[in-house]
Design a protein around this motif. Structure first.
Motif, PDB file in Angstrom:
ATOM      1  N   ARG A  46      40.679  45.624  45.181  1.00 18.20           N
ATOM      2  CA  ARG A  46      41.023  45.216  44.311  1.00 18.20           C
ATOM      3  C   ARG A  46      42.380  45.803  43.568  1.00 18.20           C
ATOM      4  O   ARG A  46      42.790  44.293  42.967  1.00 18.20           O
ATOM      5  CB  ARG A  46      39.808  45.239  42.469  1.00 18.20           C
ATOM      6  CG  ARG A  46      39.731  44.616  41.866  1.00 18.20           C
ATOM      7  CD  ARG A  46      38.899  44.670  41.194  1.00 18.20           C
ATOM      8  NE  ARG A  46      39.176  45.961  40.241  1.00 18.20           N
ATOM      9  CZ  ARG A  46      38.175  46.192  39.087  1.00 18.20           C
ATOM     10  NH1 ARG A  46      37.225  44.928  38.665  1.00 18.20           N
ATOM     11  NH2 ARG A  46      38.383  47.044  38.416  1.00 18.20           N
ATOM     12  N   VAL A  47      42.680  46.901  43.768  1.00 17.26           N
ATOM     13  CA  VAL A  47      44.167  47.100  42.836  1.00 17.26           C
ATOM     14  C   VAL A  47      44.816  46.786  44.137  1.00 17.26           C
ATOM     15  O   VAL A  47      46.401  45.616  43.605  1.00 17.26           O
ATOM     16  CB  VAL A  47      44.223  48.771  43.138  1.00 17.26           C
ATOM     17  CG1 VAL A  47      46.023  48.602  42.491  1.00 17.26           C
ATOM     18  CG2 VAL A  47      43.156  49.352  41.952  1.00 17.26           C
ATOM     19  N   LEU A  48      45.109  46.830  45.222  1.00 18.42           N
ATOM     20  CA  LEU A  48      45.844  46.199  46.535  1.00 18.42           C
ATOM     21  C   LEU A  48      45.981  44.639  46.261  1.00 18.42           C
ATOM     22  O   LEU A  48      47.079  43.683  45.901  1.00 18.42           O
ATOM     23  CB  LEU A  48      45.281  46.075  47.807  1.00 18.42           C
ATOM     24  CG  LEU A  48      45.698  47.061  48.297  1.00 18.42           C
ATOM     25  CD1 LEU A  48      44.384  47.577  49.959  1.00 18.42           C
ATOM     26  CD2 LEU A  48      47.077  48.071  48.247  1.00 18.42           C
ATOM     27  N   VAL A  49      44.911  43.752  45.875  1.00 17.05           N
ATOM     28  CA  VAL A  49      44.967  42.082  45.234  1.00 17.05           C
ATOM     29  C   VAL A  49      45.600  41.952  43.973  1.00 17.05           C
ATOM     30  O   VAL A  49      46.385  40.858  43.880  1.00 17.05           O
ATOM     31  CB  VAL A  49      43.254  41.743  45.556  1.00 17.05           C
ATOM     32  CG1 VAL A  49      43.488  40.019  45.573  1.00 17.05           C
ATOM     33  CG2 VAL A  49      42.811  41.374  47.498  1.00 17.05           C
ATOM     34  N   LEU A  50      44.946  42.574  43.133  1.00 19.60           N
ATOM     35  CA  LEU A  50      45.097  42.229  41.192  1.00 19.60           C
ATOM     36  C   LEU A  50      46.364  43.506  40.114  1.00 19.60           C
ATOM     37  O   LEU A  50      46.897  42.396  39.315  1.00 19.60           O
ATOM     38  CB  LEU A  50      43.581  42.067  40.563  1.00 19.60           C
ATOM     39  CG  LEU A  50      42.573  40.684  41.476  1.00 19.60           C
ATOM     40  CD1 LEU A  50      41.492  41.168  40.013  1.00 19.60           C
ATOM     41  CD2 LEU A  50      43.183  40.145  41.187  1.00 19.60           C
TER      42      LEU A  50
END
Ligand code: UDP
Ligand code: MG
Length: 323
Positions: free
Chosen positions: A261-265
């Protein structure tokens, strides 16, 4: 009828093991009832009272009764060791070909004894009184008993019938088997089931107490239940491995989810409430599992000390002529 039953003696001696704790009022009632039944059925018997540290006149009364009747024997323990230890003391001293364990308060009907003996003669080694209904118990006791037997039979390898109490007849072979079990944590119902042998139940209705009052309360019953389960199952110890594995797996998956999620958002705001919840939950689980280990460790400690199960202060009655 079970196959290859060992032949029973023609005129067997029956020992009644009767644990008593402050039962001055109940003893005379019990004695009248039981002697009438046994004499009526033509059975040869000895009555072995085990006084479990009474503080009233029970021992003096039993001593008087034993002086008047050679069929009565008394073993007085040095203090209150609990009914389970008292029954063990009785089993250690019983001389009969068969032994009946019976309460003194007439909640276990003496009238059932001839039936127990009849089933024993048919070839069963354990004949237990099976409570047809528990209507003499309170609703709360019925419910908690149901939970206990459900939990016990789910986690222990030994099955105990949910409707059996301590009231039962056991053959000499079973007595000898029980005497070989060295443990101090004596959950008798479980031990009876553990030794095996051909077993049958005889239904009966448990009466109200004839005199005096019950020696059990819920705290005692709770400890009794803990003793029962920890003596016959290691499931409570092992369950934490699986719970730990499941939690570890779930947290790993959650960590992966956060990384993705951190990588994406991009970076999210930290969530203190959910952190607290997880922390407290895990803290609770850890304390609980530590407590369970403590339960077993405590029992291990008691076993390792190897103190005797009971101490005898006094024995009254005809001398043992058989040994
Ligand atoms: N008893 C005993 N030691 C104890 C508690 C009870 O020997 O520490 C005896 C008691 O005298 C009676 C039998 O065990 O003969 C059953 O006790 P109680 O009737 O109080 O139990 P309940 O029938 O209520 O389960
Ligand atoms: Mg009772």
């Amino acid at each position: 009828m079970p196959a290859e039953a060992r032949p029973r003696p023609a005129d067997p001696l029956l020992t009644l093991v009767v644990p008593v704790l402050n039962e001055e009022q109940a003893v005379p009632l019990f004695l009248d009832a039981v002697v009438a039944v046994l004499e009526g059925a033509g059975l040869r018997f000895e009555l072995l009272f085990v006084d479990d540290g009474s503080t009233d006149g029970t021992v003096a009364l039993l001593a008087r009764l034993a002086a008047a009747d050679r069929r009565i024997r008394v073993v007085a323990l040095s203090r209150n060791f609990g009914k389970e230890a008292a029954m063990s003391a009785g089993l250690d001293r019983a001389r009969g070909d068969a032994v009946v364990l019976i309460d003194v308060d007439l909640q276990d009907p003496p009238e059932l004894i001839p039936t127990l003996v009849a089933r024993w003669r048919e070839g069963y080694e354990v004949v237990y009184g099976s409570r047809a209904d528990r209507s003499s118990d309170t609703a709360l006791k019925r419910m908690t008993a149901g939970w206990f037997y459900g939990a016990f039979n789910r986690v222990a390898n030994t099955r105990i019938p949910p409707d059996a109490g301590d009231f039962r007849l056991v053959d000499r072979a079973v007595v000898e088997a029980l005497r070989r079990l060295p443990e101090r944590g004596r959950f008798m119902k479980g031990l009876f089931a553990w030794v095996g042998f051909r077993t049958v139940g005889v239904p009966f209705e448990r009466a109200e107490r004839a005199a005096g009052e019950s020696k059990w309360n819920y705290w005692r019953l709770w400890n009794f239940a803990l003793d029962g389960i920890t003596s016959f199952s290691t499931v409570p110890l092992r369950v934490w491995t699986y719970l730990g594995a499941v939690i570890a797996l779930l947290s790993f998956l959650y960590a992966m989810f956060i990384v993705v999620r951190v990588l994406v958002l991009g970076i999210d705001l930290p969530g203190y409430p959910s952190m607290m919840a997880v922390l407290l939950f895990l803290g609770g689980v850890q304390l609980l599992s530590l407590g369970v280990i403590g339960e077993y460790l405590g029992r291990l400690f008691v076993e390792v000390k190897g103190r005797p199960l009971y101490l005898v202060a006094r024995e009254i009655g005809p001398p043992d002529t058989e040994h």
